[in-house]
Each structure stands twice: as C-alpha cells, then as structure tokens.
Design a protein around this motif. Structure first.
Motif, PDB file in Angstrom:
ATOM      1  N   LYS A  21      41.875  33.966  22.532  1.00  0.00           N
ATOM      2  CA  LYS A  21      40.573  33.825  23.201  1.00  0.00           C
ATOM      3  C   LYS A  21      40.007  35.183  23.571  1.00  0.00           C
ATOM      4  O   LYS A  21      38.812  35.397  23.566  1.00  0.00           O
ATOM      5  N   LYS A  22      40.918  36.086  23.967  1.00  0.00           N
ATOM      6  CA  LYS A  22      40.450  37.406  24.416  1.00  0.00           C
ATOM      7  C   LYS A  22      41.196  38.492  23.664  1.00  0.00           C
ATOM      8  O   LYS A  22      42.160  39.060  24.160  1.00  0.00           O
ATOM      9  N   PRO A  23      40.777  38.783  22.451  1.00  0.00           N
ATOM     10  CA  PRO A  23      41.464  39.861  21.724  1.00  0.00           C
ATOM     11  C   PRO A  23      41.241  41.197  22.420  1.00  0.00           C
ATOM     12  O   PRO A  23      40.228  41.387  23.096  1.00  0.00           O
ATOM     13  N   ILE A  24      42.187  42.091  22.244  1.00  0.00           N
ATOM     14  CA  ILE A  24      42.089  43.418  22.856  1.00  0.00           C
ATOM     15  C   ILE A  24      41.522  44.373  21.818  1.00  0.00           C
ATOM     16  O   ILE A  24      41.979  44.397  20.670  1.00  0.00           O
ATOM     17  N   GLY A  25      40.541  45.170  22.227  1.00  0.00           N
ATOM     18  CA  GLY A  25      39.996  46.111  21.270  1.00  0.00           C
ATOM     19  C   GLY A  25      38.776  46.823  21.809  1.00  0.00           C
ATOM     20  O   GLY A  25      38.427  46.688  22.983  1.00  0.00           O
ATOM     21  N   GLY A  26      38.135  47.599  20.962  1.00  0.00           N
ATOM     22  CA  GLY A  26      36.949  48.334  21.371  1.00  0.00           C
ATOM     23  C   GLY A  26      36.008  48.530  20.197  1.00  0.00           C
ATOM     24  O   GLY A  26      36.400  48.364  19.037  1.00  0.00           O
ATOM     25  N   GLN A  27      34.752  48.880  20.500  1.00  0.00           N
ATOM     26  CA  GLN A  27      33.742  48.985  19.446  1.00  0.00           C
ATOM     27  C   GLN A  27      32.915  50.249  19.599  1.00  0.00           C
ATOM     28  O   GLN A  27      32.745  50.756  20.706  1.00  0.00           O
ATOM     29  N   ILE A  28      32.356  50.702  18.502  1.00  0.00           N
ATOM     30  CA  ILE A  28      31.320  51.736  18.560  1.00  0.00           C
ATOM     31  C   ILE A  28      30.198  51.321  17.618  1.00  0.00           C
ATOM     32  O   ILE A  28      30.415  50.569  16.664  1.00  0.00           O
ATOM     33  N   GLY A  29      28.975  51.798  17.904  1.00  0.00           N
ATOM     34  CA  GLY A  29      27.862  51.541  16.993  1.00  0.00           C
ATOM     35  C   GLY A  29      28.032  52.404  15.754  1.00  0.00           C
ATOM     36  O   GLY A  29      28.458  53.543  15.840  1.00  0.00           O
ATOM     37  N   TRP A  30      27.717  51.851  14.615  1.00  0.00           N
ATOM     38  CA  TRP A  30      27.961  52.630  13.402  1.00  0.00           C
ATOM     39  C   TRP A  30      26.734  52.686  12.499  1.00  0.00           C
ATOM     40  O   TRP A  30      26.373  53.726  11.994  1.00  0.00           O
ATOM     41  N   LEU A  31      26.090  51.547  12.291  1.00  0.00           N
ATOM     42  CA  LEU A  31      25.035  51.504  11.291  1.00  0.00           C
ATOM     43  C   LEU A  31      23.820  50.802  11.869  1.00  0.00           C
ATOM     44  O   LEU A  31      23.837  49.593  12.060  1.00  0.00           O
ATOM     45  N   PRO A  32      22.747  51.550  12.153  1.00  0.00           N
ATOM     46  CA  PRO A  32      21.538  50.878  12.624  1.00  0.00           C
ATOM     47  C   PRO A  32      20.881  50.143  11.455  1.00  0.00           C
ATOM     48  O   PRO A  32      20.682  50.724  10.390  1.00  0.00           O
ATOM     49  N   THR A  33      20.600  48.876  11.632  1.00  0.00           N
ATOM     50  CA  THR A  33      19.945  48.109  10.569  1.00  0.00           C
ATOM     51  C   THR A  33      18.726  47.428  11.178  1.00  0.00           C
ATOM     52  O   THR A  33      18.813  46.304  11.625  1.00  0.00           O
ATOM     53  N   GLY A  34      17.621  48.151  11.161  1.00  0.00           N
ATOM     54  CA  GLY A  34      16.415  47.568  11.725  1.00  0.00           C
ATOM     55  C   GLY A  34      16.569  47.421  13.219  1.00  0.00           C
ATOM     56  O   GLY A  34      16.907  48.369  13.916  1.00  0.00           O
ATOM     57  N   GLU A  35      16.333  46.211  13.715  1.00  0.00           N
ATOM     58  CA  GLU A  35      16.350  46.038  15.164  1.00  0.00           C
ATOM     59  C   GLU A  35      17.780  46.004  15.708  1.00  0.00           C
ATOM     60  O   GLU A  35      18.015  46.263  16.869  1.00  0.00           O
ATOM     61  N   THR A  36      18.740  45.631  14.861  1.00  0.00           N
ATOM     62  CA  THR A  36      20.109  45.511  15.349  1.00  0.00           C
ATOM     63  C   THR A  36      20.952  46.700  14.892  1.00  0.00           C
ATOM     64  O   THR A  36      20.602  47.394  13.950  1.00  0.00           O
TER      65      THR A  36
END
Lengths: 732, 483
Positions: free
Chosen positions: A65-80
């Motif tokens: 239910k709650k995986p452990i991890g982290g994120q960074i932004g990598w590729l802007p694609t238009g609005e997202t």
C-alpha cells in the motif's frame, strides 16, 4: 532503517555496475585483472545495498500500500511533468533479492569461464551494464524508466549475444534478438504512450493502486473502436513487450539463437535479467489486467499465448541435441507457464515460479557451461595429443581455454568440426565432473518439478492448483485448457530433462573428448553449489499453509511470498483451500516424465554411433526444426521486406518521382526558352553587366564561374523580377 | 546581438576571401567559434518565461512595401541558432581532413551559408527571410558542385532545381501575403491572421516550399543524391542545419499564419509523415552505400518531426523542435563517421568493409553510439524526442502513431545492419588491413556531438523548459491551444 536511507540505497543500488561499465570502458580496458575485479566488486556493492533494502522491508505488512521511494521531475511534457523515481514494493523487493544474487554468482563464474578470452575486459563492461540495467529496472517506480532500462538491456543482450562478432552466426543472432524484441518493445512503447495520454502519469503506484484510475481506464472505450476498454488495450500492448522480452510465441525465435553468446550471458538472459524482466513487468501490470475484467480479451490473450508457448517450447526441447538449446527451449516453455498463470489470474504463482526458475535455470546454464568447458578441454587434450604425439598438458592450458564458445573461430585448427555442445558427443561425464553432475542434477530435478525436495515442484504445483481450481472447480474454460496444456507440458519437461541428464552424464563416454573431460575450476563450481542450494530450498518461501506436513513445518512462514506480494493488489486474493488432485497431478507428471526418460535413456544409455530414440518419432523433423517458425518468418516477413526495400528506391524514387520531375523540368525548360527569347532581346545588356560584375568579384569568385550556374542564377533572377512586377500590377 | 551573431560569419567570409589559402580554415573556424560563443551568451540572456520574441532588432528597409529589417529570437528558434553555431565549427574543423583545393572559396562559402541559415532562423520579416533563404541554398549548390563526388553535376543541378521550385512558390506566397497584408512583418501578420487563417492556397504554397526542404515524401529524391555527392562537411551541414529550415518554416509560417488550414491539412501531413517514416526506413535498409543509407534515414527521421508538428499540440511540437536538434546531432555525427572511413578507403560500399571493430575499436564504439542514438535507444537523445513526438501524435491520431512507432523497429534494423556490415564479421577486403584507428582531430570533431547526445538523452528538461512558453504562445496565438 529509515525510509530516507532506504530511498537513498534504492537510488544507489543500480549505480555501481553502471559506473563499473563506464570505468572499464573508458579507463581500465587494457587491464584484465583490474577490470574484472572492479566489475565483481561493483556487483557485490549493489548486492549489499539490495540486501539491506530487502531485509529491511521483507516483513512489512503494508509495503504494497505504501511503497518506499522518491521521485524527481525529469521530462516536462506540456502542462504535466513526467516524474521518474525509485521505489521498493513487495514485488520489487523479492527481485532485489534474486537479481543481484544471481548476477553476483554469474559474475564470479565468469571470472573463471572467460579467463582466456582476449576481450575479457569488454565482456565484463557489458555484463556490468546488463546487471546495472536490470537493477535499474527493478527499482524503477514508473514505466518510463523501466522502459529505458528495458531497452538498455536490449542493447546489452545485443552486444553480448554478438560478443564473438567475427562469427556470422553470432552477429546474426545478436541482430535477431534485438530486432525481435524490439517489435515487442514498440508495442510496449505504444502502450506507455497510451497510458500516459489517458492518465497523465506513468507511476506504477499512482495508476495500479488507484481504484479511481483503474475504473476510469476500464470505463473508457479503447481508441480506434476496437470494442474493448482502454485498460484492456493498454494491457495487451504492454503484454506485447513481455512477448518480445520473455520470448513468448510468436516472438520466441530469438531466444534459442541467443546462446551464441558466452554461456554466462545465457545465464544472465535466461535467469537474472532479460526474460525475467518481461514477466516482472507483466506482474506489475496485473492490476490493469484485473481492471480490464476477468473474462476480458486481455486475460484470454495472455492465457492462450502462455499455454501455447509452454507446450511449444516443451515439444521442441525434446528433439534438440545442443545442451544449451534444450535449456533455451525449456526456458521458453517455463516462461509460458508463468504467462499462462498470469492469464488465469494466478498472480502469486507466476511470481513464485519466476523466482524459483531464475535460480534453477541460472544453475542449469552455468552447469552446462561447465560441461562444455570440460568437454572442450578434453577435446583439446585429445586432439593435441593426436597431433604432436605427446601430451604436454600443462603447457597448453591456455590454448585449451581459448577455444570455448568461440570454437567456430578456431574451426580451422581442428581437423574435423567437433561440437562440444552436442550431447551426442558426451556421455559418462558423471565420473569426470562430479560437482557439475550433482549440481546439474539438482537443477534438472527442480526443472522437472521433482516432488517436495526441489523448489520447482512447489512453484509449479502452485500454478497447477490455481489452474485446477479456476478451471475444473469453478468451470472457467480458459483455466481448464491451461491446466490440461500445462500438465502435458510438465510431463514433457520431466522427460526431456531426464533425457538431457542421461545423455550428458550417464553411461559411457561416446567420444574421446568426453572421456578426457575435466572438472572446472572452483570459481566456476562455487557459484554452482550456491545456486544448487537455492534450487532446492527457495521453494520454502511459499509453502501452502494447509499442505500436509510441510505446511505445519513452516508454521507462520507458510505462504510468506503470497502474504508479502499479494498486498500489491487492491483486493487480496483468497487463499485456495488445499486440494489433493492438482498435487497428485504435479507429482504424477514429474515422476512419470522422469521415469519415462529413465526407461528410454538411462536404463540403456546411448552408445557411440547409436541413433537417438526420439528420431524414430514421426514428427521428429518438425520438432527438430522448431516447428519451422524461423523459416516461416523468413518467408512472410523478412523476404518481402527485403524485396520491398530493394525495389522501392528503384521503382518509386527513380521510376516515378524522378520521372515526373524530369517531365516537369522539360516543360519548364520549354517555358524558360520562351523567357530566353525575351531575355535575348530585352535584357541582354543588363545580364552582360551582371556577368561582368560577377567576374570582377575577385579571384575566389572566378573559381566559382561555370556557365551553367550563371544561367540558373540568371533565370532565377529573371523570374523574381517577373513575379514581382506581376504582383505589383495585380495588387495595385 | 542577433545581427552580430548572424554577421560574424559573414565578416569571417570577407576576411577569408582576402587571406592566404593556408589561413582560410583557421580564420573560418575562429569566426564560427565566435558566433557559437555569442549564441551561448544569447542563451544565457534568454528569458524562458517570455513567450514572444526577444532581442528584437528592427529597422525600416523598404518602407514603401512594408518591408523591414527585423530580427528576433524565441524559444523555438533559439535552439536552432545554437544547433547551427554548434555544428558549423565542427564541420569546418573536419573540413581540414578532406578539403585540399580552393580552400578559400570553400571556407568563404561555408561561412556565407552560416550567416544565411542563422538569418533564416532569426528573420521576422518575410522578405528578409526569403533573402536569407536564398543565400543559404546557393552556397550549398556550389559546395556540392565544386567539391563533391563523381556525379556532383547531376546532384547539384537536381538540388538546385528542387530548391528553386520551392523558392519560387515561397516567393509568390510571401509576395501575395505581404502585399495583401500591407506588411511583411511576420509578427504583425501572425497577430492579425484572421484574413488568411484558412487560406488554402497560401498554406499549400508555403507547405510545398518547406516540404521540399524537409524533405517530405514525395519531394525527397534530391536528398540522397545531394548527400552522396556532397563532401562530408557539406553533408553534415545539409542534414543538421539546412533541412531544419524546412521544418522551422512549417512551424513559423504554416502553423502560425494559417492555423485553420493547418488543422484542415493535418491528416494529410500526418499521412505523409508516416509514409516518409516507413518509406525512408525501408529504402535505407536496402542501400549498400553507407552515406545513402544515412541519407534515407534522414527522410525517415524528418518524418517524425513532421508528425510532431502536425500533431498541432504542445507536446508534439516540443518534441518536434527537440528532434530537430537531435537529428542534427545524430545524423550529423553519422555523416562524420562515414567521412572518417571514406577519407581512408575512398569508398562507402559497406560490402567492402567488415570486421573493422577489431582494427578500429574506438571508431567502432563511437559509430555504435551514434547509430543507437539515431535508432532511438533510451539514455540517448533520439529516444526522448521520438517518445515525446509519439505522445503528442497519439492524442491526434493513434493509428498513425502506431505506424510511426513501427518505424523505430525499422530504424534499428537498418542502423544495426549498417554497423554489422562495416564493423562485425570478418574483413571482406584486404585493403582494410592497413586501417588505423581515429586520430585525435577526428575524435575532437565527433566528441562534442556524442556528449550532447548523452546530455539530451539523460536530461532533456532544460531544453523543453526553454521552449515551452513560446510553443504555448504560438498555439494560443494561432487559436490551436484548445485542441
């Protein structure tokens, strides 16, 4: 361990092998010892980090239910913005255990196996990148980075299958592997693009554990009016990736040829990395399959392809002579078992079989490498003694090593082509190579599903139990079909495994080479022993709770795997009640197949020059030639493409387009002649002046003068003026 | 600033024309490096948040007709400026290896071409644009015709005819548009495009002119001939920079000025893009001349760019712009790679090589990286561009996207086949035995391209961030934003 530390370890875990690749490729490529040491140490570093993560999370109940991890932004694609990141969830955690362990053992084995190869350092560079990519794939928390590492593995397999790149068979196999899997990869890419267009994210957790997103996908009709849900179409496209990578029919043709690479590579591809990655991803997307519906086209396709592949691989394996090719088709078949299991909703069973298979198949490949190594050694020993009249064994150890795997390269050295991988050239190796024999036997028994004491039995039994329950108890036709097909395939599996063991190790040596084979070095036998232990006991991670005796023995440890990874799913699957019928089937086919193999091959072992009994089968040629799929593809895909490619530029470019152009040019020329008349009368003086001007531009300008160009420039200029005049009049 | 960047190469050309032959290359290289440094300064001063044109310079030129000298840069053109000033020094550097006669004229022409291409990407006045456009093409004609291969006369004439045909159409369209609008100012016309937004004729005139340059199937047959005959540096410039004039024009003129016509013709353009992708790839597969193979691969890759542009959405156009840069890097690099071997063996017939990796390991590794970059292997630049384009195209046309994705299978097929024929297996010609690995000058020429392939492949976000306001602005301005 804190979540931050674990996240950091996840980011770091794939890095050491990838850095090892860079360091070896850029700096240490001339130093053999240094390079292999760097590679092995980097892999061990990766192993340690992975194990820390695994042993920190393996008892967490809500990791799904709650995986452990982290994120960074990598590729802007238009609005997202497309984020990338790492995460460990139960499915990933089990892989963090298996993958680096298998890779490390393969690395250690390679130190011995490749020791005499001239491109030793390059081998370790690629192998490191291969392992690093797989690690990256396992820790990815999103489909985009999974795909990136997926493709990198494709490249590594290309390089490693084609490692002996002077051999045509090797580079052809490499291209074939890359191209065939890439067909599947493009389906996966389309699935990914579709998924992102629909959901605006590629994060596994955000899509696959969100009831809302899954419902939305299931409610949206697929593009192009295909009549299924978006969830179903995306699942099918993603499954396309699995078909390519995990060598399922119809894209299975690359895997048997992939054994052109050195044997450790085969172990990597068949166990720790490539083919496991395909099933791993399919398991990841299991919730999407569920969302598409229990009786959806997606499930049906997955189930049918899996079952058919399981059967296809098993039948072909029966009629092969190359020790590695038998194993290759057995991999195809076993992967079919897993895919079929997914297709009938047996999520945990598929994951379980994937894990056990990774260990015993890595073992079988490495052991077969040891066999080949030993036989080759024997062959060189014999042919050397034959040629020079005296056997100065010690002085030629290096020569003997040089040949293996690349024996095609050295064919000129041999008076007659001797194939050290052909089981007909073996026999009686039990006495010559005892460690290899025992470990191979354990791997073989696990593959055959020998009851209770091998891991393969437990995982295969789990698949049978699910298929039996859904098919014959609940009356699901697909599951019933899967059950029948898998039972037959399992019988064949046990049979061809016994055939392989008997032909290789039992009886008397059928060649001089086999008679002089020697046991391999400890760097090679040590990994075999470790893997053999796992091939026996890894099955105990998922013993059914109410299985007689064993369930009680395991106590709370029973169904560890199921309890652990089923938390990945939104609804935890109900554990099946114990049913003795499928168990009897799985014991029966394993023992029956082995017994049959024993009767045919072990009771009266094959003598030198004797024909293999399977050749008497009416469909032997059909099986030996792998159902002729390769020939078929050549006829219907490759040859037409070649023909199209060869003819199109001639017919279309030169024949049609340029012809039209030339016609237009002729017409234009006539028009310009008209202009030229006008030109001669009116603008001669002006153009002469222009010409003089150009001629006086300096000496470099003179170098440019050609009459032709002047004409073009002139006619261009005239046209410009004419058009300008025309428009000025028109718009006034 | 912009005029400075644009005319520094021209000044260099003037100096080269009167300098001694042996200094020609050094001066040319210096001038192009100054231009590159200036464009880096431009990048540093560029404001990513601004959608419109920056660094605008404007002066009346022929005010009677509403023609002005107007230059400006936005998030779309800034990358093409950088690509151009980045590629030219590389091409000039490598020219030292292959150009041994009439060097002064050669380097002067190259610099003239650089000025002209920069002008094309910066001009905000249609007439000025046309002038630069013409000036960019004429030097290429000479470079093919004078320093080219055996069939250079045929190739250069074909190049010129195609080019002229496109130019004439474009000129007609520019004049018609400019005169009826009363101004040639691109910005002004784009701001107030109501009268032409759906003008089919003007759209087609521009579209065909640019399609020839891209080239879009079926206007592509000049390209393989031109590439095969051009000297290596000429091919690099042609592929990396000149083709981009066409795709840039499609965005700047067709999308911006005729959005309604663009929407109406989008299905046709997408169809042509997909045909180009598959056709170019299939034909590339059959070539035995390595350079011709890469030339046809350009037809295929430019198809992706066209596909991205006519997806008519933010993602697709951004992908197309990035892919213009990517194509410049990868294909330019591949032409260099082929140039290396051509200088050694004076042949490009792949069947006469084989097994080169053993003799030239460094060369093999660099060639493999560029081939994989072109084939769209993740972690390298091509993948990012193609993925984003497919993402954009999928929203517009899923079926076309599926076909386009299949092109990525084919691109792997022909590029790996090329690699295999040259580098793997056994040597098929004893002349290969004497081959030596790359020298440092060659490594220097190709290394920057490879570094950039990795940079974009690993982290393309800065590239997208800088262009996104402008693309949004373009779509909003054209009324396409809500699609």
């Amino acid at each position: 361990m804190s979540h931050e530390t674990l996240t950091t370890l996840l980011w770091l875990a794939p890095l050491p092998p990838i850095l090892a690749f860079a360091v070896i490729a850029l700096f240490t490529n001339r130093y053999r010892q240094t390079s292999s040491t760097i590679a092995v140490l980097a892999m061990i570093a990766s192993l340690v980090m992975s194990f820390i993560v695994f042993f920190s999370v393996w008892q967490m109940k809500d990791l799904g239910k709650k995986p452990i991890g982290g994120q960074i932004g990598w590729l802007p694609t238009g609005e997202t913005v497309l984020n990338i990141g790492v995460a460990v969830d139960p499915l990933g955690a089990t892989f963090l255990f298996m993958v680096p362990l298998a890779c490390t053992l393969i690395f250690i084995y390679s130190v011995g196996y490749m020791s005499a190869d001239p491109r030793y350092t390059r081998f370790f560079a690629y192998l490191s990148l291969f392992a690093g990519s797989m690690m990256g794939l396992v820790v990815s928390d999103n489909l985009l980075t999974l795909f990136i590492f997926w493709e990198l593995m494709g490249f590594c397999s290309y390089s490693l299958i084609g490692f002996f790149y002077q051999k045509p068979s090797a580079y052809k196999a490499a291209v074939k592997a890359f191209m065939t899997t890439r067909v599947g990869d493009m389906l996966l890419l389309l699935g990914m693009v579709y998924l992102y267009a629909q959901t605006g994210t590629l994060n596994f957790h955000a899509i696959l554990r969100s009831e809302e997103v899954l419902k939305e996908l299931a409610a949206t009709p697929a593009v192009l009016g295909l009549g299924i849900s978006a969830a179903g179409l995306i699942a099918i496209l993603i499954f396309g990736g699995t078909v390519g990578k995990s060598a399922q029919w119809p894209l299975h043709v690359w895997l048997p040829d992939a054994m052109e690479g050195p044997t450790p590579v085969s172990a990597m591809i068949h166990a720790a990395t490539m083919v496991s990655a395909g099933i791993f991803m399919l398991l990841r997307f299991f919730p999407l399959l569920l969302a598409a519906g229990e009786h959806s086209a997606a499930f049906t396709i997955v189930g049918l392809i899996g079952a058919f592949t399981a059967f296809l691989g098993a039948t072909i394996a029966v009629a092969q002579y190359d020790i590695k090719r038998v194993l290759a088709f057995s991999t195809i078949s076993q992967l079919g078992f897993m895919v079929a299991a997914v297709g009938i909703g047996a999520y945990v069973a598929a994951a379980f079989h994937l894990l056990t298979h990774a260990f015993f198949k890595a073992l079988l490949f490495l052991a077969s490498g040891s066999v080949i190594h030993g036989v080759e050694h024997g062959h060189h020993h014999v042919s050397h003694a034959h040629h020079s009249g005296h056997a100065s064994h010690s002085g030629h150890g290096d020569d003997a090593h040089n040949g293996h795997d690349a024996h095609g390269e050295h064919a000129g050295d041999d008076a007659h082509a001797f194939d050290p991988q052909d089981m007909r050239n073996m026999g009686g190796l039990r006495a010559r190579m005892p460690i290899t024999f025992v470990t191979f036997l354990i791997g073989g028994l696990a593959l055959a599903g020998f009851p209770f004491i091998t891991a393969g039995f437990w995982s295969k039994d789990e698949i049978f139990a699910d298929a039996y329950y859904h098919g014959l108890v609940k009356g699901n036709g697909l599951a019933a079909l899967v059950f029948v097909v898998l039972v037959v395939s399992a019988l064949l599996t046990a049979f061809y495994t016994m055939r392989q063991i008997a032909m290789t190790f039992l009886g008397q040596p059928r060649t001089e080479a086999a008679a002089h084979a020697t046991e391999s070095a400890p760097t090679m036998t040590f990994p075999l022993i470790v893997l053999a232990v796992f091939a026996l006991f890894i099955g105990f991670i998922n013993i059914p709770k109410d299985f007689p005796i064993f369930g009680a023995l395991m106590g709370d440890g029973a169904f560890w795997l199921k309890n652990f990874i089923a938390s990945m799913l939104l609804e935890k699957p109900e554990p099946l009640a114990f049913n003795v019928v499928p168990v009897l089937f799985s014991i029966g086919v394993a023992l029956g197949g082995l017994a049959l193999g024993w009767l045919v091959y072990a009771r009266n072992p094959l003598q030198a020059g004797q024909t293999d009994p399977v050749e008497k089968l009416p469909m032997f040629n059909f099986l030996y030639h792998r159902w002729y799929w390769d020939e078929l593809y050549r006829k219907i895909f490759i040859n037409p493409l070649q023909a199209i490619a060869d003819n199109y530029s001639r017919v279309v470019d030169k024949g049609v387009i340029d012809r039209i152009l030339e016609g237009g040019y002729a017409l234009g020329a006539r028009v310009t002649q008209g202009f030229a008349e006008f030109d001669r009368v009116v603008i001669t003086g002006f153009s002469d002046a222009v010409g003089r001007f150009f001629r006086n531009l300096g000496d470099w300008g003179r170098e440019l003068q050609t009459g032709q160009v002047q004409n073009y420039l002139l006619s261009g200029l005239i046209m410009v003026i004419a058009i300008l005049v025309f428009f000025l009049f028109l718009f006034q | 600033m912009l005029s400075l960047i644009t005319f520094v190469p021209l000044a260099g050309a003037a100096i080269v024309a009167f300098a001694p032959q042996r200094l020609a290359r050094v001066i040319a290289l210096g001038a192009s490096l100054v231009a590159f440094a200036l464009s880096l300064a431009l990048l540093a001063g560029f404001d990513a948040a601004q959608a419109g044109y920056q660094f605008v310079e404007s002066a009346p030129w022929i005010p009677q007709f509403g023609i002005g000298y107007k230059m400006g840069v936005d998030g779309i053109s800034v990358w093409l400026i950088l690509l151009t000033t980045f590629i030219f020094p590389i091409a000039l550097w490598f020219s030292g290896e292959s150009i041994r006669e009439r060097e002064r004229a050669y380097y002067a022409l190259m610099l003239l071409m650089e000025t002209a291409t920069l002008g094309v990407f910066l001009a905000l006045d249609m007439f000025l644009f046309y002038v630069f456009w013409e000036f960019a093409l004429v030097p290429m004609y000479f470079i093919i015709g004078l320093w080219g291969g055996e069939r250079r006369a045929y190739a250069s004439v074909k190049f010129f005819i195609y080019t002229m045909a496109g130019s004439v159409l474009m000129l007609i369209a520019i004049l018609a548009l400019g005169i009826s609008a009363g101004t040639f100012d691109l910005e002004a016309i784009a701001r107030d495009n109501g009268a032409f937004a759906a003008n089919t004729l003007l759209f087609l005139a521009f579209a065909i002119a640019f399609a020839i340059k891209v080239p879009v199937f079926p206007f592509h047959t000049w390209l393989p001939d031109a590439h095969v005959e051009a000297p290596t540096a000429g091919s690099v410039i042609l592929a990396s920079v000149l083709l981009k004039m066409g795709s840039y024009g499609l965005i700047r003129f067709n999308l911006q000025l005729f959005p309604e016509a663009s929407a109406a013709f989008a299905p046709l353009m997408i169809a042509l893009a997909v045909i180009g992708i598959l056709y170019g790839a299939a034909v590339a597969f059959a070539q035995s001349d390595a350079k011709k193979l890469v030339a046809y691969s350009s037809v295929s890759h430019m198809g992706y760019i066209l596909l991205g542009i006519f997806a008519l959405n933010q993602i697709g156009i951004q992908g197309a712009i990035l892919q213009m840069v990517n194509h410049g890097l990868s294909t330019g690099g591949l032409f260099l790679i082929i140039g290396f071997i051509y200088e050694r063996r004076h042949t490009r017939e792949m069947n006469r090589f084989g097994g080169l990796w053993a003799k030239m390991p460094l060369y093999g590794a660099l060639a493999l990286i560029l081939a994989l970059s072109s084939a769209g292997l993740p972690a390298l630049n091509g993948f990012v561009g193609e993925f984003v384009i497919l993402q954009g195209a999928f929203a517009e046309n899923p079926l076309a996207t599926a076909f386009a994705a299949f092109g990525m299978v084919l691109s792997a097929a022909y590029l790996l086949t090329m690699f295999q024929k040259i580098f793997l297996g056994e040597s098929r010609d004893p002349a290969n035995d004497a081959l030596r690995d790359l020298n440092w000058r060659e490594v220097v020429s190709v290394a920057p391209l490879i570094v950039m392939c990795f940079v974009i492949g690993l982290y393309a976000a800065p590239f997208f961030n800088l262009m996104s306001s402008s693309v949004t602005g373009l779509l909003t301005g054209a009324g396409l934003a809500m699609k």
